[in-house]
Design a protein around this motif. Structure first.
Motif, PDB file in Angstrom:
ATOM      1  N   ASP A 181       0.815  -1.205   0.000  1.00  0.00           N
ATOM      2  CA  ASP A 181       0.000   0.000   0.000  1.00  0.00           C
ATOM      3  C   ASP A 181       0.852   1.261   0.000  1.00  0.00           C
ATOM      4  O   ASP A 181       2.061   1.199   0.095  1.00  0.00           O
ATOM      5  N   GLN A 182       0.165   2.414  -0.110  1.00  0.00           N
ATOM      6  CA  GLN A 182       0.837   3.699  -0.287  1.00  0.00           C
ATOM      7  C   GLN A 182       1.831   4.026   0.816  1.00  0.00           C
ATOM      8  O   GLN A 182       1.543   3.929   1.991  1.00  0.00           O
ATOM      9  N   ARG A 183       3.011   4.453   0.389  1.00  0.00           N
ATOM     10  CA  ARG A 183       4.076   4.897   1.268  1.00  0.00           C
ATOM     11  C   ARG A 183       4.510   3.865   2.306  1.00  0.00           C
ATOM     12  O   ARG A 183       4.371   4.072   3.520  1.00  0.00           O
ATOM     13  N   ILE A 202       0.625   5.915   4.344  1.00  0.00           N
ATOM     14  CA  ILE A 202      -0.534   6.598   3.766  1.00  0.00           C
ATOM     15  C   ILE A 202      -1.669   5.609   3.513  1.00  0.00           C
ATOM     16  O   ILE A 202      -2.841   5.919   3.676  1.00  0.00           O
ATOM     17  N   GLN A 233      -1.469   6.187  10.648  1.00  0.00           N
ATOM     18  CA  GLN A 233      -0.373   6.024   9.694  1.00  0.00           C
ATOM     19  C   GLN A 233       0.690   5.065  10.231  1.00  0.00           C
ATOM     20  O   GLN A 233       1.639   5.482  10.902  1.00  0.00           O
TER      21      GLN A 233
END
Lengths: 326, 421
Positions: A181-183, A202, A233
């Protein structure tokens, strides 16, 4: 005179060996990103015992497996500082490539793998020769670094490319890329190497990947009543060796999630300081320390009781944490 | 005796240092050789190769229009003719780093419609040639025209607006094929107002320029003021024609005399007079709005949440600072890339659906993920509140809560939206 000198040397050596034994009580080292310092804590007393000036923008910090060296990524100086655990004196500087952020040492302390955030590569450094052996091109903004117990498989995550790169340390080539997944921020193998957990800051998830077939077996997401989804996060990941718990730091959600390592179920959320990123367990695994970047402190967590016991002020923007192994 | 110890000790540690740092010439040569070999190996292995067979290629068209160069208002900042370009280039490269690992290829086509050419004819040709993804650096009217044309021709395309802040494009004139990356004027006004409310600077003196856009931003500010219970003590239009570089010292004190207010709020999007207000007001008031303390989607003072990496990468590629349009272009192309990566295909209909689904989220150096509002296709994002040389704060401000996302406390929320696709 000569004779006296010899005696003195012996005396000094003796002093040192005595001191080193005494001061071996666990120390925690915290990098303060905005202060260019490292805070040294006595883990038992939960107190800051020293603050040492280091290079610019210190972030990733680790202790060698033999417990003798502290390695600090001085990101804005483009180098890794190697200091003595006991005295925190600078021993030497390692070349690291630009903007080093996180790193991991091979089990025998002979090779250092560094993620260069600003340059889309992983730099490999020979610890004996103190020189770069190779650099491995990976995705944009590499960060997380996980290594198996035998040191054969390295997992690096890249924040903008959103991938976990599986690298063979034999030939230093990527042999598989897994979309996460993101970041993605941190990659951490379980103590038995059967899983690697990758946090996505993220994306708000932790993906559990089987290193055998490189397939995602679980995606863990978090839900905290009263906390906005966007501020959850996940960054730091730590597994207990007994296979019971995994701790995940949730950034601006100001909490550390306690997860059942086997079932992947969330047991509890522990409220710590603001913007919690990295964590480290003491060797006896009774205490977990987390760095809280915005509140400028670290939290001590009692692993048996799953309770936060104390927070201790350190420098500005505490980033990384490492605890001596013996 | 003690002295002797010290000397001995120092010299010992000195030697240790020398030994660990200095190398023989032979060793140095060896190292140099190794470095060259490493470089060669790296180049031959390369980043540019696909580790998987290319499954499909996505072409993104960057559409912009040549503009007449406006008369220079301030001689400080260069007038850029390549805004957006490097943002696209960088984002294509970023998409490719993932794409190369999974077999998705990306490229861009840069089209600048010249002053002599007609935008609609060019656009028509592009969609007839099969292009489906557009990033458009165009104004409100032009965006409406191209979006209507493609809807009329029943072409399934996506246009990413990276320039216009017009509220109307997100509201009564919203289009199903149009997505908006820049914050609307409503969002900018709300973001700034939230901070002023936090500071308890509740009495405003609002100055509006002569341009149509100035009026639109002023309206947005007035709407925010009402929403957040702000008093506008005085409202004036700026209609001085003189060259302010010569007369500002005389005119501005008089213009602001005799009014009790906390902040001077200025709406001057082109920067015709706003820069001359700070430090010249009758009372020592600060200036906010389009000058002074400004709400922005991107600013060179922004360095948090990995933004410093973005700023560095952009400056290395372009040799200049990243502008708001560059940033919007980067976000536009990355959003398309992220959707395509997750979907595993580049079908326009699927991408459109994915972008507004709850699943989409992009890391865009703002601390939280950015996503699209399903009701008007506006990018949901934090707004930077910055002074010329310092980042002051980021809105939404703490304490503004929302059942779905705090980011939706700025701009037009679902219940108040008038957009119907």
């Amino acid at each position: 005179m000569n004779f006296l000198l010899k005696i003195n040397i012996i005396l000094i050596a003796l002093c040192f060996s005595v001191f080193s034994k005494v001061s071996h009580a666990n120390k925690a080292f915290i990098t303060n990103e905005k202060d260019n310092t490292v805070s040294v804590l006595d883990v038992k007393k939960m107190k800051v015992i020293d603050t040492v000036k280091v290079g610019q923008r210190p972030r990733g910090i680790i202790i060698s497996n033999d417990g003798k060296l502290v390695l600090i990524c001085a990101s804005d100086d483009d180098r890794v500082e190697v200091r003595d655990v006991e005295t925190m004196k600078l021993k030497y500087i390692l070349p690291s490539g630009p903007d080093p952020e996180l790193m991991v040492l091979s089990p025998d302390d002979s090779v250092l793998y560094i993620a260069n955030e600003d340059d889309a590569m992983v730099t490999v450094v020979d610890m004996a020769d103190k020189m770069i052996i190779d650099d491995i091109p990976v995705g944009v903004e590499p960060e997380g670094m996980g290594l198996t117990n035998n040191g054969k498989v390295l997992v690096n995550t890249s924040e903008t490319t959103n991938m976990a790169h599986f690298i063979s340390t034999d030939n230093l080539e990527i042999f598989e890329n897994v979309l996460v997944d993101q970041r993605p921020r941190v990659a951490m193998f379980t103590p038995d190497d059967s899983e690697v957990w990758v946090s996505a800051e993220i994306g708000g998830t932790v993906k559990v990947i089987n290193p055998e077939d490189r397939k995602v077996s679980h995606t863990i997401s978090f839900e905290i009543p009263g906390v906005n989804e966007e501020s959850i996060q996940p960054v730091g990941v730590r597994h207990t060796k007994d296979g019971k718990f995994t701790f995940v730091a949730l950034g601006p959600a100001n909490r550390v999630a306690v997860i059942d390592q086997k079932t992947k179920e969330i047991i509890k959320y522990l409220l710590v300081g603001q913007r919690v990123w990295q964590m480290h367990l003491t060797p006896d695994e009774k205490t977990l320390i987390s760095t809280n970047g915005v509140s400028n402190d670290v939290s001590f967590i009692d692993v048996e009781k799953l309770k936060v016991t104390k927070s201790v002020k350190v420098g500005r923007f505490p980033w990384g944490v490492a605890i001596t192994p013996n | 005796m003690v002295k002797f110890f010290l000397v001995f000790f120092l010299s010992f540690s000195f030697f240790e240092n020398v030994f660990s740092r200095e190398m023989s010439i032979q060793k140095l040569e060896e190292r140099k050789k190794a470095d060259v070999e490493r470089q060669k190996k790296r180049e031959s292995r390369g980043l540019k190769e696909f580790s998987k067979k290319i499954e499909f290629t996505t072409t993104i068209v960057f559409l912009s229009k040549e503009r007449e160069i406006p008369s220079v208002l301030s001689n400080l900042d260069p007038i850029l003719s390549d805004e957006g370009f490097y943002g696209i280039e960088l984002a294509i490269e970023d998409n490719l780093t993932t794409g190369r690992f999974v077999g998705h290829d990306y490229n861009s086509k840069m089209i600048q419609v010249s002053l002599k050419e007609d935008l609609l004819t060019e656009f028509n040709e592009l969609i007839n040639s099969g292009f489906r993804y557009f990033v458009a650096d165009l104004n409100e009217k032009e965006l409406l025209e191209i979006s209507n044309l493609s809807l009329k021709k029943n072409k399934n395309i996506i246009i990413m607006n990276v320039r216009s802040k017009a509220n109307s494009l997100r509201e009564k004139n919203c289009k199903s094929n149009l997505f908006h990356i820049p914050p609307s004027r409503a969002m900018l006004a709300d973001a700034l107002t939230q901070y002023l409310v936090k500071k308890k600077w509740n009495k405003w003196f609002l100055v509006t320029g002569n341009e149509e856009n100035d009026k639109l931003f002023s309206d947005a500010l007035k709407y925010s003021a009402k929403k957040f219970n702000i008093k506008i003590k005085e409202e004036r239009k700026w209609d001085y024609e003189a060259d302010l570089r010569r007369t500002a010292q005389k005119e501005i004190p008089l213009f602001t005399k005799g009014i009790k207010y906390d902040v001077l709020v200025v709406s001057d999007e082109k920067g015709i007079f706003g820069e001359y207000l700070p430090y010249r007001t009758w009372n020592p008031n600060i200036v906010v709005g389009t000058q002074g303390l400004t709400p922005k989607s991107w600013h060179r003072t922004h360095e948090q949440w990995g933004a410093v990496q973005m700023q560095n990468r952009f400056r290395r590629t372009s040799g200049r600072w990243m502008t708001e349009t560059d940033y919007a272009s980067w976000v536009a192309v990355r959003s398309l890339g992220e959707a395509i990566t997750r979907l595993g295909n580049n079908n326009v209909e699927d991408v459109k659906k994915y972008l507004v689904s709850g699943k989409f989220g992009l890391g865009a150096y703002k601390g939280v993920k950015v996503s699209f509002r399903s009701w008007n296709h506006q990018l949901r994002q934090p707004i930077l509140i910055s002074a010329p040389r310092s980042m002051v704060t980021v809105s939404p401000q703490e304490g503004y809560i929302h059942p779905f996302s705090e980011l939706d406390t700025i701009g037009v929320d679902k219940p108040e939206s008038t957009c119907k696709f």
